[in-house]
Design a protein around this motif. Structure first.
Motif, PDB file in Angstrom:
ATOM      1  N   PRO A   1      78.952 -39.128  38.534  1.00 17.67           N
ATOM      2  CA  PRO A   1      79.705 -37.922  38.162  1.00 17.67           C
ATOM      3  C   PRO A   1      81.209 -38.084  38.349  1.00 17.67           C
ATOM      4  CG  PRO A   1      78.318 -37.530  40.105  1.00 17.67           C
ATOM      5  CD  PRO A   1      77.979 -38.887  39.611  1.00 17.67           C
ATOM      6  N   ASP A   2      81.626 -39.121  39.119  1.00 23.00           N
ATOM      7  CA  ASP A   2      83.063 -39.355  39.307  1.00 23.00           C
ATOM      8  C   ASP A   2      83.556 -40.545  38.463  1.00 23.00           C
ATOM      9  OD1 ASP A   2      81.778 -41.359  40.610  1.00 23.00           O
ATOM     10  OD2 ASP A   2      82.616 -40.951  42.594  1.00 23.00           O
ATOM     11  N   ALA A   3      82.888 -40.785  37.320  1.00 27.13           N
ATOM     12  CA  ALA A   3      83.304 -41.895  36.434  1.00 27.13           C
ATOM     13  C   ALA A   3      84.755 -41.718  35.986  1.00 27.13           C
ATOM     14  CB  ALA A   3      82.383 -41.945  35.217  1.00 27.13           C
ATOM     15  N   THR A   4      85.433 -42.821  35.740  1.00 29.33           N
ATOM     16  CA  THR A   4      86.842 -42.781  35.315  1.00 29.33           C
ATOM     17  C   THR A   4      86.982 -42.104  33.951  1.00 29.33           C
ATOM     18  OG1 THR A   4      86.830 -45.025  36.222  1.00 29.33           O
ATOM     19  CG2 THR A   4      88.888 -44.268  35.233  1.00 29.33           C
ATOM     20  N   VAL A   5      86.082 -42.463  33.038  1.00 26.63           N
ATOM     21  CA  VAL A   5      86.090 -41.890  31.691  1.00 26.63           C
ATOM     22  C   VAL A   5      84.645 -41.559  31.316  1.00 26.63           C
ATOM     23  CG1 VAL A   5      86.563 -42.340  29.242  1.00 26.63           C
ATOM     24  CG2 VAL A   5      88.109 -43.246  30.967  1.00 26.63           C
ATOM     25  N   LYS A   6      84.434 -40.369  30.754  1.00 24.52           N
ATOM     26  CA  LYS A   6      83.085 -39.988  30.304  1.00 24.52           C
ATOM     27  C   LYS A   6      83.125 -39.713  28.801  1.00 24.52           C
ATOM     28  CE  LYS A   6      82.063 -37.617  34.623  1.00 24.52           C
ATOM     29  NZ  LYS A   6      81.575 -36.359  35.231  1.00 24.52           N
ATOM     30  N   ILE A   7      82.177 -40.325  28.113  1.00 22.28           N
ATOM     31  CA  ILE A   7      82.100 -40.165  26.661  1.00 22.28           C
ATOM     32  C   ILE A   7      80.710 -39.631  26.321  1.00 22.28           C
ATOM     33  CG2 ILE A   7      82.228 -41.380  24.432  1.00 22.28           C
ATOM     34  CD1 ILE A   7      84.778 -41.858  25.965  1.00 22.28           C
ATOM     35  N   TYR A   8      80.648 -38.706  25.368  1.00 14.58           N
ATOM     36  CA  TYR A   8      79.349 -38.261  24.849  1.00 14.58           C
ATOM     37  C   TYR A   8      79.344 -38.559  23.358  1.00 14.58           C
ATOM     38  CZ  TYR A   8      75.165 -35.436  24.220  1.00 14.58           C
ATOM     39  OH  TYR A   8      73.882 -35.018  23.930  1.00 14.58           O
ATOM     40  N   LEU A   9      78.526 -39.543  22.954  1.00 11.70           N
ATOM     41  CA  LEU A   9      78.430 -39.894  21.534  1.00 11.70           C
ATOM     42  C   LEU A   9      77.375 -39.016  20.869  1.00 11.70           C
ATOM     43  CD1 LEU A   9      78.546 -43.818  21.466  1.00 11.70           C
ATOM     44  CD2 LEU A   9      80.439 -42.181  21.259  1.00 11.70           C
ATOM     45  N   ASN A  10      77.687 -38.569  19.668  1.00  8.77           N
ATOM     46  CA  ASN A  10      76.736 -37.774  18.912  1.00  8.77           C
ATOM     47  C   ASN A  10      76.757 -38.220  17.450  1.00  8.77           C
ATOM     48  OD1 ASN A  10      74.758 -35.863  18.680  1.00  8.77           O
ATOM     49  ND2 ASN A  10      75.961 -34.265  19.692  1.00  8.77           N
TER      50      ASN A  10
END
Ligand SMILES: Nc1ncnc2c1ncn2[C@@H]1O[C@H](COP(=O)(O)OP(=O)(O)OP(=O)(O)O)[C@@H](O)[C@H]1O
Ligand SMILES: Nc1ccn([C@H]2C[C@H](O)[C@@H](COP(=O)(O)O)O2)c(=O)n1
Length: 238
Positions: free
Chosen positions: A148-157
């Protein structure tokens, strides 16, 4: 060290999204370009499922799956150019992609004991990669639960039609069932993965959503690399 206890320059990129949105292709390419490690958490759930089937454990029996879930020894290699997955010392990278495993993996991955065991292994891989610059981790619950503390979070759709066309293009021989059947299978698996009680497929509130329907793979890779580089610059300034 940062607040998560990782070296200040380490980067953890979390990439989540439904099936066939391009998570694996994007994650491997981004990790290669940025010199990071790579972890395919879907392969770990598939490996657990493969082991259950190989040991005659009914994937539809959550008590039996939970009881057995501590037994297989899973090992994931995190080189983005040659990722590996083994169970009890045997390479299972081919068998985990079978239709039998694909049909059973959502049921096995909904069992809380399976998830807690695999999340522990995934966090250990993230910690191990931190001293080597960092890691790109792909799955369904990486930004919400695993890191939950990732540097960058991406959600691909992407639209189910685009995803089915991509997947169908990969299938040959008896496995080429047609775009419509592929679309139905994808949508069914997404519904099961989104509907389970424990850490379902979901976009983290602070994730950047990228709709890949009308983007080429290169455009998606470029967008993700750009987001990571921007975050790195902000961190260096901060
Ligand atoms: N932007 C894109 N445009 C066209 N094809 C793409 C794009 N991204 C990925 N693909 C292709 O779509 C297929 C599925 O991609 P990939 O395996 O990376 O998806 P995924 O999200 O990891 O799927 P899964 O969750 O089922 O493992 C592959 O054949 C890949 O080459
Ligand atoms: N973090 C994750 C990753 C995967 N799963 C489950 C749900 C998927 O249907 C299955 C296979 O993943 P794929 O190879 O298609 O990426 O594994 C999960 O529950 N959590």
């Amino acid at each position: 060290m940062d607040t998560a206890g990782r070296p200040r320059d380490a980067v953890v990129v979390a990439i989540d999204g439904p099936s066939g949105t391009g998570k694996s292709s994007t994650s491997r390419a981004v990790a290669t370009e940025l010199g990071l490690r790579y972890l395919d958490t879907g392969a770990m759930y598939r490996a657990m499922t493969w082991w259950m089937l190989a040991n005659q454990i009914d994937p539809g029996d959550p008590v039996a799956v939970a009881t057995a879930s501590g037994k297989p020894v899973l090992l994931s290699g995190t080189d983005p150019l040659a990722p590996t997955i083994s169970v009890d010392g045997a390479d299972v990278s081919g068998p985990i992609r079978s239709e039998e495993v694909t049909a059973a993996v959502s049921a096995v991955s909904a069992v809380p004991e399976v998830r807690s065991r695999l999340v522990e292994l995934q966090r250990a891989a993230v910690a191990a990669a931190a001293s080597a610059g960092g890691i790109v981790v792909e799955g369904r619950d990486i930004g919400t639960t695993v890191v939950p503390d990732a540097t960058v979070k991406i959600y691909l759709n992407a639209s189910p039609e685009a995803r089915a066309a991509r997947r169908n293009g990969e299938l040959t021989g008896a496995r080429a069932v047609g775009v419509e059947a592929t679309r139905e299978a994808l949508v069914r698996r997404d519904a099961a993965d989104s509907g389970r009680k424990v850490s379902p497929l979901a976009k983290a509130e602070d994730a950047v959503e990228i709709d890949t329907t009308d983007l080429t793979l290169d455009q998606v890779i470029e967008a993700v690399v750009g987001l990571v580089e921007r975050r790195r610059r902000e961190r260096n300034l901060g």
